[in-house]
Design a protein around this motif. Structure first.
Motif, PDB file in Angstrom:
ATOM      1  N   VAL A  17       0.866  -1.175   0.000  1.00  0.00           N
ATOM      2  CA  VAL A  17       0.000   0.000   0.000  1.00  0.00           C
ATOM      3  C   VAL A  17       0.898   1.219   0.000  1.00  0.00           C
ATOM      4  N   THR A  18       0.650   2.139  -0.919  1.00  0.00           N
ATOM      5  CA  THR A  18       1.489   3.318  -1.053  1.00  0.00           C
ATOM      6  C   THR A  18       0.657   4.589  -1.115  1.00  0.00           C
ATOM      7  N   ASP A  19       1.284   5.683  -0.711  1.00  0.00           N
ATOM      8  CA  ASP A  19       0.704   7.000  -0.938  1.00  0.00           C
ATOM      9  C   ASP A  19       1.666   7.804  -1.797  1.00  0.00           C
ATOM     10  N   THR A  20       2.528   7.100  -2.520  1.00  0.00           N
ATOM     11  CA  THR A  20       3.573   7.574  -3.426  1.00  0.00           C
ATOM     12  C   THR A  20       4.789   8.138  -2.707  1.00  0.00           C
ATOM     13  N   ASN A  21       4.716   8.440  -1.429  1.00  0.00           N
ATOM     14  CA  ASN A  21       5.888   8.858  -0.659  1.00  0.00           C
ATOM     15  C   ASN A  21       6.478   7.680   0.095  1.00  0.00           C
ATOM     16  N   VAL A  74      -7.470   1.420  -1.527  1.00  0.00           N
ATOM     17  CA  VAL A  74      -7.746   0.319  -0.616  1.00  0.00           C
ATOM     18  C   VAL A  74      -7.593   0.810   0.824  1.00  0.00           C
ATOM     19  N   VAL A  75      -8.394   0.232   1.705  1.00  0.00           N
ATOM     20  CA  VAL A  75      -8.255   0.448   3.141  1.00  0.00           C
ATOM     21  C   VAL A  75      -8.157  -0.926   3.770  1.00  0.00           C
ATOM     22  N   THR A  76      -7.083  -1.154   4.532  1.00  0.00           N
ATOM     23  CA  THR A  76      -6.888  -2.426   5.205  1.00  0.00           C
ATOM     24  C   THR A  76      -6.914  -2.190   6.708  1.00  0.00           C
ATOM     25  N   ALA A  84      -3.006  -7.762   7.724  1.00  0.00           N
ATOM     26  CA  ALA A  84      -4.390  -7.305   7.588  1.00  0.00           C
ATOM     27  C   ALA A  84      -5.357  -8.447   7.837  1.00  0.00           C
ATOM     28  N   ASP A  85      -6.461  -8.126   8.503  1.00  0.00           N
ATOM     29  CA  ASP A  85      -7.536  -9.104   8.651  1.00  0.00           C
ATOM     30  C   ASP A  85      -8.794  -8.646   7.906  1.00  0.00           C
ATOM     31  N   THR A  86      -8.785  -7.424   7.400  1.00  0.00           N
ATOM     32  CA  THR A  86      -9.891  -6.898   6.605  1.00  0.00           C
ATOM     33  C   THR A  86      -9.318  -6.064   5.472  1.00  0.00           C
TER      34      THR A  86
END
Length: 159
Positions: free
Chosen positions: A77-81, A102-104, A116-118
């Motif tokens: 998972v990235t936010d580009t930084n 995505v949100v984990t 992650a579980d969700t």
């Protein structure tokens, strides 16, 4: 002070004490289930303690998706930084894919891996949590218009 007023004062203070105690118990019970949202940059900068339960949100990094045996999926998972490696075991949402929001939810391990579980996938940024939208806007990667951020801030509105 008359006996009646004294009795009323004792009753009111007893009710107030019981109410304050009930509110305190409810808040302490909820504190264990409150989960905060963080971007990968916040995780890197704030040094989140291993074992802390939180939500991690951003974009699924292109080329990071690896499927393993027994429905095990590894991705980043990235936010580009910053980027956080995620491991998940289970079925992924139909809309989950690389480059998608995505949100984990889960816990960070001492190794830095987010277990992650969700996993929640979004079909577009208009339904992204406000924190994720703000993080992407701050980095210049927001694809929506100003109106979509308003919808993200007020759930239940329709376009």
């Amino acid at each position: 002070m008359t006996r009646r007023k004294a009795r009323r004062l004792v009753l009111i203070s007893a009710c107030g004490t019981v109410l304050a105690l009930a509110v305190g118990l409810i808040l302490s019970a909820m504190s264990g289930s409150i989960v905060f949202f963080r971007s990968p940059t916040e995780v890197a900068q704030q040094g989140v303690a291993p074992g802390t339960r939180f939500r991690l949100g951003g974009l699924v990094k292109e080329g990071s998706l690896r499927r393993g045996p027994d429905q095990t999926v590894d991705f980043a998972v990235t936010d580009t930084n910053s980027t956080v490696q995620v491991s998940y075991k289970g079925l992924l949402p139909d809309l989950f894919r690389e480059g998608q929001g995505v949100v984990t939810e889960g816990m960070l391990e001492p190794s830095g891996l987010f277990r992650a579980d969700t996993v929640l996938a979004k079909h577009d940024e208009s339904y992204m949590p406000r924190e994720a939208a703000d993080a992407l806007k701050a980095q210049g990667h927001w694809q929506g218009s100003r109106n979509t951020s308003d919808r993200a801030a007020t759930p239940g509105t329709r376009s």
